[in-house]
Design an enzyme around this catalytic site. Structure first.
Site, PDB file in Angstrom:
ATOM      1  N   ASP A  48      43.580  29.124  40.450  1.00  0.00           N
ATOM      2  CA  ASP A  48      42.028  30.082  41.493  1.00  0.00           C
ATOM      3  C   ASP A  48      41.458  28.874  42.074  1.00  0.00           C
ATOM      4  O   ASP A  48      41.652  27.817  42.173  1.00  0.00           O
ATOM      5  CB  ASP A  48      41.490  30.274  40.000  1.00  0.00           C
ATOM      6  CG  ASP A  48      40.703  31.227  39.833  1.00  0.00           C
ATOM      7  OD1 ASP A  48      40.452  31.962  40.858  1.00  0.00           O
ATOM      8  OD2 ASP A  48      39.348  31.543  39.240  1.00  0.00           O
ATOM      9  N   ASN A  67      43.155  42.374  40.289  1.00  0.00           N
ATOM     10  CA  ASN A  67      42.466  41.934  41.350  1.00  0.00           C
ATOM     11  C   ASN A  67      43.552  43.096  42.781  1.00  0.00           C
ATOM     12  O   ASN A  67      42.957  43.270  43.704  1.00  0.00           O
ATOM     13  CB  ASN A  67      44.188  41.335  41.949  1.00  0.00           C
ATOM     14  CG  ASN A  67      43.717  39.404  41.683  1.00  0.00           C
ATOM     15  OD1 ASN A  67      44.527  38.795  41.307  1.00  0.00           O
ATOM     16  ND2 ASN A  67      42.514  39.323  41.036  1.00  0.00           N
TER      17      ASN A  67
HETATM   18  C1  IPE Z   1      43.084  35.559  37.994  1.00  0.00           C
HETATM   19  O1  IPE Z   1      42.097  34.711  39.172  1.00  0.00           O
HETATM   20  C2  IPE Z   1      43.966  35.889  38.867  1.00  0.00           C
HETATM   21  C3  IPE Z   1      45.011  35.038  39.388  1.00  0.00           C
HETATM   22  C4  IPE Z   1      45.027  33.748  39.978  1.00  0.00           C
HETATM   23  C5  IPE Z   1      45.704  35.477  40.217  1.00  0.00           C
HETATM   24  P1  IPE Z   1      40.943  36.086  39.215  1.00  0.00           P
HETATM   25  O2  IPE Z   1      40.131  35.000  40.085  1.00  0.00           O
HETATM   26  O3  IPE Z   1      41.339  37.725  39.616  1.00  0.00           O
HETATM   27  O4  IPE Z   1      39.758  35.478  38.211  1.00  0.00           O
HETATM   28  P2  IPE Z   1      38.752  36.717  37.397  1.00  0.00           P
HETATM   29  O5  IPE Z   1      38.228  37.611  37.645  1.00  0.00           O
HETATM   30  O6  IPE Z   1      38.022  35.530  38.265  1.00  0.00           O
HETATM   31  O7  IPE Z   1      38.314  36.445  36.042  1.00  0.00           O
HETATM   32  C1  IPE Z   2      43.071  32.958  42.903  1.00  0.00           C
HETATM   33  O1  IPE Z   2      41.966  32.577  44.734  1.00  0.00           O
HETATM   34  C2  IPE Z   2      44.045  33.786  44.095  1.00  0.00           C
HETATM   35  C3  IPE Z   2      44.095  35.420  43.361  1.00  0.00           C
HETATM   36  C4  IPE Z   2      43.551  35.543  42.071  1.00  0.00           C
HETATM   37  C5  IPE Z   2      45.099  36.412  44.187  1.00  0.00           C
HETATM   38  P1  IPE Z   2      40.886  33.646  44.150  1.00  0.00           P
HETATM   39  O2  IPE Z   2      40.842  34.701  45.338  1.00  0.00           O
HETATM   40  O3  IPE Z   2      40.267  34.320  43.068  1.00  0.00           O
HETATM   41  O4  IPE Z   2      39.662  32.694  45.026  1.00  0.00           O
HETATM   42  P2  IPE Z   2      37.796  32.191  44.297  1.00  0.00           P
HETATM   43  O5  IPE Z   2      38.225  32.623  42.519  1.00  0.00           O
HETATM   44  O6  IPE Z   2      37.396  33.893  44.733  1.00  0.00           O
HETATM   45  O7  IPE Z   2      37.340  31.354  44.604  1.00  0.00           O
HETATM   46 MG    MG Z   3      39.076  33.939  40.648  1.00  0.00          MG
END
Ligand code: IPE
Ligand code: IPE
Ligand code: MG
Length: 246
Positions: free
Chosen positions: A18, A66
Site C-alpha cells: 500500500d 479497487n
Molecule cells: C488494499 O489497499 C488493496 C491492495 C493493496 C491491493 P487499498 O489502498 O485499496 O486499501 P484501503 O481501501 O485504503 O483500505
Molecule cells: C496500493 O497503493 C496499490 C493498490 C491498491 C492497487 P494505493 O494505490 O492504494 O496507494 P495509496 O494508498 O492511495 O497511497
Molecule cells: Mg491504498
C-alpha cells in the site's frame, strides 16, 4: 542489514502493498507513476523472498473494492499488471518460481486473464517458491463463494453437513492447498486488513510500517523479517509451554 536465522523464516509471507498513490502525490507525480515504482519493489521482494528460501509469498495486488477507483487508474493498473507478468516470466523460470492466482478471475479483462493463464501454465512445473497474486480479491467474497461451492457439492451428494470442519472449509477457499500466512506486512501506515485473507490470517503475526510501498527497501524487508523472528507464537498456549516444548 539485520542478521536472519534461515530456519526461522515465515513459511508463508503475505503482503498488503500500500501507499503507491501517496508516494506519487507527495512528489507531484501521477498515481500511476507510484504504481510503476511499486512494481520495482515487487521485483525486489520476490527475488529476495525466493533467495531467502521462503516457500510461499502472497501479494495483494488488486482488491475487489479497487474496482471502485477511477476507470483510468483501473485500466492503468491492468495494463501494468499485464506488462509486469510478461516481462518477469523469464525471471520466474530462472528462479524456479510458480505463479498462483487467487480472486475473482471472471471480473478481470480477457487479455489480462490470458496473460495470467500463460504465465501460470509456463511456471506450473517450477518447484521453488509459490508466488500467489491476489487479484480482484476480497476475503468476504472468497468465503461466501466457498460456502456456495460447498452448498453445490451438498446438493450433488458429494459432501454432507457433518463433513464441514475447519479443514474441509479451508479446502474450498481459493487458497486451498496453501498453508496459512505466518507473517503479514502492510506498508504505508494504514493499520487495517482491507478485506485481505480474512479466514487465513486468524493466527498470523502482523507488521505495519509507515513506509510507502515504492520506498520499501531490502533493508526494511530484512528488518521486518527480523521482527518476525523475535516473536513468540503461542497459538493459545502459555509461554512456558512454548519454551519447554510441551
Ligand atoms: C488494499 O489497499 C488493496 C491492495 C493493496 C491491493 P487499498 O489502498 O485499496 O486499501 P484501503 O481501501 O485504503 O483500505
Ligand atoms: C496500493 O497503493 C496499490 C493498490 C491498491 C492497487 P494505493 O494505490 O492504494 O496507494 P495509496 O494508498 O492511495 O497511497
Ligand atoms: Mg491504498
Amino acid at each position: 542489514m539485520e542478521p536472519l536465522h534461515p530456519d526461522k523464516l515465515p513459511t508463508h509471507l503475505a503482503i498488503i502493498m500500500d501507499g503507491n498513490g501517496r508516494w506519487a502525490q507527495q512528489r507531484m507525480l501521477k498515481r500511476i507513476v507510484g504504481h510503476q515504482r511499486g512494481a520495482e519493489t515487487v521485483k525486489m521482494v520476490v527475488e529476495q523472498a525466493s533467495q531467502l528460501g521462503i516457500k510461499y509469498l502472497t501479494l495483494f495486488a488488486f482488491s475487489s473494492e479497487n474496482w471502485s477507483r477511477p476507470p483510468i487508474e483501473v485500466r492503468a493498473l491492468m495494463t501494468l499488471l499485464k506488462k509486469y507478468i510478461r516481462r518477469e516470466t523469464a525471471r520466474m523460470m530462472r528462479n524456479n518460481i510458480r505463479y498462483n492466482i487467487i480472486g475473482n478471475r471472471s471480473d478481470l479483462p480477457e487479455d489480462v486473464n490470458q496473460t495470467l493463464d500463460e504465465a501460470t501454465l509456463e511456471t506450473a512445473g517450477n518447484t521453488g517458491m509459490v508466488l500467489t497474486l491476489a487479484l480482484s480479491y476480497g476475503g468476504r467474497q472468497e468465503i461466501s463463494m466457498a460456502a456456495a461451492r460447498m452448498a453445490r457439492d451438498m446438493v450433488a451428494g458429494k459432501l454432507s453437513a457433518d463433513d464441514v470442519t475447519v479443514d474441509t472449509f479451508a479446502e474450498y477457499l481459493d487458497t486451498g492447498g496453501l498453508p496459512d500466512p505466518d507473517f503479514l506486512i502492510r506498508t504505508s501506515g494504514e493499520m487495517r486488513i482491507s478485506n485481505f485473507l480474512l479466514w487465513q490470517l486468524a493466527y498470523t503475526e502482523l507488521y505495519f510500517t509507515e513506509t510507502n510501498w515504492p520506498d520499501f527497501t531490502i533493508n526494511e524487508f530484512h528488518k521486518a523479517l527480523a521482527d518476525f523472528q523475535s516473536r513468540e507464537r503461542r497459538f493459545g498456549k502459555t509461554s512456558d509451554q512454548i519454551t519447554k516444548r510441551n
